[in-house]
Design a protein around this motif. Structure first.
Motif, mmCIF file in Angstrom:
data_model
loop_
_atom_site.group_PDB
_atom_site.id
_atom_site.type_symbol
_atom_site.label_atom_id
_atom_site.label_comp_id
_atom_site.label_asym_id
_atom_site.label_seq_id
_atom_site.Cartn_x
_atom_site.Cartn_y
_atom_site.Cartn_z
ATOM 1 N N VAL B 37 0.879 -1.151 -0.008
ATOM 2 C CA VAL B 37 -0.008 0.006 -0.004
ATOM 3 C C VAL B 37 0.934 1.268 0.114
ATOM 4 C CG1 VAL B 37 -1.585 1.404 1.510
ATOM 5 C CG2 VAL B 37 -1.944 -1.111 1.157
ATOM 6 N N VAL B 38 2.084 1.275 0.928
ATOM 7 C CA VAL B 38 2.946 2.437 1.118
ATOM 8 C C VAL B 38 3.287 2.696 -0.278
ATOM 9 C CG1 VAL B 38 4.880 3.464 2.075
ATOM 10 C CG2 VAL B 38 2.895 2.400 3.438
ATOM 11 N N ALA B 41 0.922 4.102 -2.927
ATOM 12 C CA ALA B 41 0.692 5.280 -2.459
ATOM 13 C C ALA B 41 1.721 6.169 -2.794
ATOM 14 C CB ALA B 41 0.212 5.578 -1.332
ATOM 15 N N ILE B 44 2.280 7.020 -6.578
ATOM 16 C CA ILE B 44 1.333 8.224 -7.059
ATOM 17 C C ILE B 44 1.457 9.308 -6.438
ATOM 18 C CG2 ILE B 44 -1.252 8.581 -6.971
ATOM 19 C CD1 ILE B 44 -1.933 5.708 -6.688
ATOM 20 N N SER B 45 1.941 9.546 -5.223
ATOM 21 C CA SER B 45 1.693 10.872 -4.558
ATOM 22 C C SER B 45 3.196 11.319 -4.808
ATOM 23 C CB SER B 45 1.095 10.895 -3.021
ATOM 24 O OG SER B 45 1.930 9.777 -2.397
ATOM 25 N N VAL B 97 -4.774 2.769 0.176
ATOM 26 C CA VAL B 97 -3.956 3.477 -0.613
ATOM 27 C C VAL B 97 -4.410 4.976 -0.626
ATOM 28 C CG1 VAL B 97 -3.447 4.150 -2.998
ATOM 29 C CG2 VAL B 97 -3.287 1.889 -2.127
ATOM 30 N N VAL B 98 -6.113 5.072 -0.716
ATOM 31 C CA VAL B 98 -6.417 6.582 -0.657
ATOM 32 C C VAL B 98 -6.202 7.096 0.710
ATOM 33 C CG1 VAL B 98 -8.885 7.361 -0.484
ATOM 34 C CG2 VAL B 98 -8.323 5.436 -2.094
ATOM 35 N N ALA B 100 -3.438 6.499 2.349
ATOM 36 C CA ALA B 100 -2.226 6.907 2.659
ATOM 37 C C ALA B 100 -1.653 8.069 1.989
ATOM 38 C CB ALA B 100 -1.326 5.644 2.262
ATOM 39 N N ILE B 101 -2.528 8.211 0.688
ATOM 40 C CA ILE B 101 -2.045 9.439 -0.111
ATOM 41 C C ILE B 101 -1.831 10.770 0.435
ATOM 42 C CG2 ILE B 101 -2.953 10.793 -2.479
ATOM 43 C CD1 ILE B 101 -3.504 7.798 -3.693
ATOM 44 N N ALA B 153 2.361 8.295 6.401
ATOM 45 C CA ALA B 153 1.702 7.496 5.825
ATOM 46 C C ALA B 153 1.883 6.109 6.157
ATOM 47 C CB ALA B 153 1.968 7.539 4.135
ATOM 48 N N VAL B 157 -1.217 3.562 7.745
ATOM 49 C CA VAL B 157 -1.369 2.279 7.029
ATOM 50 C C VAL B 157 -1.388 1.067 7.947
ATOM 51 C CG1 VAL B 157 -0.745 0.673 5.232
ATOM 52 C CG2 VAL B 157 -0.925 3.173 4.806
#
Lengths: 221, 230
Positions: B37-38, B41, B44-45, B97-98, B100-101, B153, B157
């Motif tokens: 997940v991290v 994320a 993306i971020s 994920v949402v 953590a972003i 983050a 998580v």
């Protein structure tokens, strides 16, 4: 929408339960974190470890904390006290650093001048340092308030009533509308309390608005 | 105290460590989920945060997202995604994920934006391309804050992955929910202690990583200077 129109009548009570848990926790967090923040600011030697410990407390996940608190404090798991203690632990951990920053942001010269004109240290705290720390404190209290309101929902997992009940009940019965209602209402309650904090912050710092108005009048249009 | 003894007895029982539902397997699931997940994320971020920080455009949007995210109950997002995507890990992983972003995004943006604009200008005046300014000036200087965002983050998580056990058979959180359901306080408390230990260890590791980056990547000169002084 169909779910909401059939079940709206239970919502005021859930919002009430939610408030009963988060408002005392928010007030307690402020009452505990502000003196600790002041202490951390005044005495750096204690302050460093204190702020480090607060950061560590904040790192503890919420549900495990809820389960450990009854053992530490000797109170039942399914009780209001457990929830309020857990929320306060997070609130204090989150607010302490900002509280220390808020006192650090007070102009040293203003503090010294107040002492020089004959204020006692107690009077300097209540009438000079604390009011001048309010703007930064408010920013921290806002963050803490919003996160506390959202955290109350975890209580539903250990059987505490509040808006979180809509999340667990909706999930178990497979009603997405109920869960969505819970999410939206939690955000709305958080934003409302946030607005209350902003309003109280404005009332506590009348000179900021007076200063702005004064400048506006001074500038020729 | 009797509860604590029960939890410790549960923890030292070797039968609880091995097997399909054992602590090792649950711990592995928890760590794997967190890493996945991290990682997603961050993928993306970080680029978005770095671009926003470099161009200084869209910063108010990043601030608004990070602020609004705090108000959204994590349990609500988890249950909504689980209802929408059905049984399995896809729902919880996407919800995580949402969640953590915002922290990772805010850290990346704040790290780059806090770099003195004069330093970027100086690099530009020396003829560095924008890409090189980002890679060789802004990212090294902003690295501690960027990693701070990843640290926040990760903690978020690890904590929420515990709640994810409510909607999926995954991670250390299972012990808490099994314990809650069967009123087995020893198991519940043991699971809680395991998650707390994991969170605190990860917090310590990431804090150490942040210090190493600060002294070796962001300001390697200062570390060397203190060495010659002593």
């Amino acid at each position: 929408m169909k779910w909401l129109s059939a079940n709206w009548h239970q919502i005021p009570a859930l919002i009430g339960d939610h408030m009963t848990l988060c408002v005392p926790a928010i007030l307690l967090s402020i009452l505990i974190a502000v003196p600790i923040g002041r202490l951390a600011h005044r005495h750096r030697l204690v302050g460093g470890p204190l702020l480090g410990f607060a950061a560590l407390l904040y790192a503890i996940p919420a549900l495990p904390l809820l389960i450990v608190i009854p053992v530490v404090f000797g109170i039942p798991l399914r009780s209001m006290a457990t929830m309020v203690v857990a929320l306060t632990v997070y609130g204090v951990a989150l607010l302490v650093r900002t509280a220390a920053d808020a006192f650090a942001a007070v102009d040293r010269d203003v503090h010294d001048a107040a002492l020089a004109v004959g204020h006692s240290p107690t009077s300097v705290f209540w009438r000079v340092d604390l009011p001048l720390a309010v703007p930064v404190l408010v920013s921290g209290i806002r963050v803490m308030t919003v996160s506390t309101v959202s955290l109350v929902t975890i209580g539903a997992l250990i059987g505490q009533s509040g808006l979180g009940v809509l999340l667990t009940d909706g999930f178990q019965r497979g009603i997405a509308a109920e869960v969505a209602t819970g999410v939206i209402l939690t955000v709305v309650v958080a934003l409302l309390l946030d607005a209350v904090v902003i309003g109280l912050g404005r009332i506590a710092t009348p000179w900021i608005r007076a200063g702005r108005a004064g400048r506006r009048q001074a500038v020729p249009s | 105290m009797t509860y604590l003894k029960g939890a410790l007895a549960w923890l030292v029982d070797p039968a609880h460590w091995g097997g399909a539902g054992g602590i090792w397997v649950r711990l592995g699931q928890h760590l794997l989920t967190t890493a996945l997940v991290v990682g997603v994320a961050a993928l993306i971020s970080l680029p978005v945060g770095i671009i926003v920080g470099h161009t200084r455009r869209g910063s108010s949007a990043v601030g608004a997202i990070a602020g609004a995210a705090r108000a959204v109950p994590t349990l609500g997002l988890l249950t909504l995604f689980a209802l929408a995507l059905g049984i399995g890990l896809t729902g919880p992983v996407m919800a995580l994920v949402v969640l953590a972003i915002p922290s990772a995004l805010a850290g990346a943006y704040a790290g780059i934006q806090a770099v003195d604009p004069a330093i970027g200008e100086a690099a530009r005046a020396m003829g560095m391309s924008e890409a090189r300014i980002v890679w060789q000036v802004e990212i090294p200087l902003g690295a501690p804050v960027i990693i701070g965002g990843i640290r926040a983050a990760t903690l978020q998580v690890v904590a929420t992955a515990t709640l994810a056990a409510y909607v999926a058979d995954n991670g250390l959180g299972r012990y808490l929910f099994i314990g809650l359901k069967t009123r087995d306080y020893a198991q519940m408390l043991a699971g809680a202690l395991l998650v707390i230990a994991l969170a605190l260890i990860l917090e310590a590791v990431l804090a150490a990583l942040q210090r190493v980056v600060r002294t070796h990547v962001t300001a390697p000169g200062t570390a060397r200077r203190t060495q010659t002084h002593t």
